[in-house]
Design an enzyme around this catalytic site. Structure first.
Site, PDB file in Angstrom:
ATOM      1  N   CYS A   9       0.866  -1.181   0.000  1.00 41.37           N
ATOM      2  CA  CYS A   9       0.000   0.000   0.000  1.00 41.37           C
ATOM      3  C   CYS A   9       0.902   1.231   0.000  1.00 41.37           C
ATOM      4  O   CYS A   9       2.064   1.141  -0.404  1.00 41.37           O
ATOM      5  CB  CYS A   9      -0.966  -0.026   1.194  1.00 41.37           C
ATOM      6  SG  CYS A   9      -0.179  -0.006   2.817  1.00 41.37           S
ATOM      7  N   ASN A  12       2.300   1.425   4.420  1.00 43.96           N
ATOM      8  CA  ASN A  12       2.619   0.165   5.102  1.00 43.96           C
ATOM      9  C   ASN A  12       2.323   0.233   6.604  1.00 43.96           C
ATOM     10  O   ASN A  12       2.998  -0.399   7.408  1.00 43.96           O
ATOM     11  CB  ASN A  12       4.090  -0.254   4.865  1.00 43.96           C
ATOM     12  CG  ASN A  12       4.416  -1.677   5.300  1.00 43.96           C
ATOM     13  OD1 ASN A  12       5.555  -1.966   5.692  1.00 43.96           O
ATOM     14  ND2 ASN A  12       3.463  -2.565   5.251  1.00 43.96           N
ATOM     15  N   CYS A  14      -1.365   0.780   7.478  1.00 44.46           N
ATOM     16  CA  CYS A  14      -2.814   0.543   7.615  1.00 44.46           C
ATOM     17  C   CYS A  14      -3.261  -0.696   6.838  1.00 44.46           C
ATOM     18  O   CYS A  14      -3.517  -1.750   7.414  1.00 44.46           O
ATOM     19  CB  CYS A  14      -3.611   1.767   7.143  1.00 44.46           C
ATOM     20  SG  CYS A  14      -3.296   3.262   8.103  1.00 44.46           S
ATOM     21  N   ARG A  15      -3.346  -0.562   5.507  1.00 46.57           N
ATOM     22  CA  ARG A  15      -3.953  -1.631   4.707  1.00 46.57           C
ATOM     23  C   ARG A  15      -3.068  -2.855   4.528  1.00 46.57           C
ATOM     24  O   ARG A  15      -3.521  -3.990   4.729  1.00 46.57           O
ATOM     25  CB  ARG A  15      -4.369  -1.082   3.337  1.00 46.57           C
ATOM     26  CG  ARG A  15      -5.516  -0.099   3.399  1.00 46.57           C
ATOM     27  CD  ARG A  15      -5.659   0.661   2.104  1.00 46.57           C
ATOM     28  NE  ARG A  15      -4.529   1.573   1.889  1.00 46.57           N
ATOM     29  CZ  ARG A  15      -4.345   2.305   0.800  1.00 46.57           C
ATOM     30  NH1 ARG A  15      -5.212   2.227  -0.184  1.00 46.57           N
ATOM     31  NH2 ARG A  15      -3.301   3.109   0.698  1.00 46.57           N
ATOM     32  N   SER A  16      -1.815  -2.654   4.097  1.00 46.28           N
ATOM     33  CA  SER A  16      -1.000  -3.844   3.795  1.00 46.28           C
ATOM     34  C   SER A  16      -0.628  -4.660   5.039  1.00 46.28           C
ATOM     35  O   SER A  16      -0.577  -5.895   4.942  1.00 46.28           O
ATOM     36  CB  SER A  16       0.236  -3.492   2.949  1.00 46.28           C
ATOM     37  OG  SER A  16       1.098  -2.612   3.604  1.00 46.28           O
ATOM     38  N   ASP A 124      -8.337   3.733   1.290  1.00 43.75           N
ATOM     39  CA  ASP A 124      -7.370   4.134   2.310  1.00 43.75           C
ATOM     40  C   ASP A 124      -8.117   4.618   3.552  1.00 43.75           C
ATOM     41  O   ASP A 124      -8.841   5.613   3.485  1.00 43.75           O
ATOM     42  CB  ASP A 124      -6.495   5.253   1.736  1.00 43.75           C
ATOM     43  CG  ASP A 124      -5.372   5.631   2.671  1.00 43.75           C
ATOM     44  OD1 ASP A 124      -5.358   5.158   3.822  1.00 43.75           O
ATOM     45  OD2 ASP A 124      -4.502   6.410   2.242  1.00 43.75           O
TER      46      ASP A 124
END
Ligand code: 4NP
Length: 156
Positions: A9, A12, A14-16, A124
């Site tokens: 993402c 690195n 939050c999402r990934s 996001d």
């Protein structure tokens, strides 16, 4: 050959990291041997732990990601990993830009793995509220399950 999967993402944090946690959990449940990691296209949060809201979201599912640390994706990742999944279209575009000509990793948008969600990015959640992180968890869990289910066909 053990598949090696990298989620990417922007930050690195939050999402990934949540995608990494979800796939680790689903793979373990399925008894699948797979290497899993995550990275960001930016260097903004290198060596930082995940966002506190992401840590709390994983904790709600019994997973501790507080020891994860941010890192920036590198050209070497296109040789070390068999599959690189971008969390959204912008990051996919940037990954295509830094991909070395001889890179061997397959590069794709993560939600392309989920039937009906092809072409969609994982939103996001960074500038939103806690509910956004629950949505992220739902998305990455569906994708992780699809990856585990599709393993035979995505193996190189
Ligand atoms: P991520 O979210 O890409 O899912 O880790 C973000 C984290 C940090 C920032 C933006 C997005 N930031 O602007 O610092």
């Amino acid at each position: 050959m053990t598949p090696a999967i990298l989620f990417v993402c922007l930050g690195n944090i939050c999402r990934s990291p949540l995608a990494e946690a979800a796939l680790r959990a689903e793979a373990e449940r399925a008894g699948l041997d797979v290497l899993v990691d995550s990275a960001g296209t930016s260097d903004w949060h290198v060596d930082c732990p995940p966002d506190a809201r992401a840590i709390r979201q994983a904790q709600r599912h019994g997973i501790d990601i507080s020891t994860y640390r941010g890192r920036q994706v590198s050209a070497a990742d296109f040789h070390r990993f068999t599959h690189i999944f971008a969390l959204d279209g912008e990051n996919l575009k940037n990954l295509r830009r830094i991909r070395p000509a001889d890179g061997t990793a397959r590069l794709a948008l993560l939600m392309d793995m989920v039937p009906g969600c092809e072409g969609r990015g994982v939103t996001d959640p960074y500038y939103g509220d806690e509910a956004g992180f629950a949505q992220t968890w739902d998305d990455v869990t569906r994708a992780a399950r699809a990856i585990v289910a599709a393993f035979g066909t995505i193996r190189q």
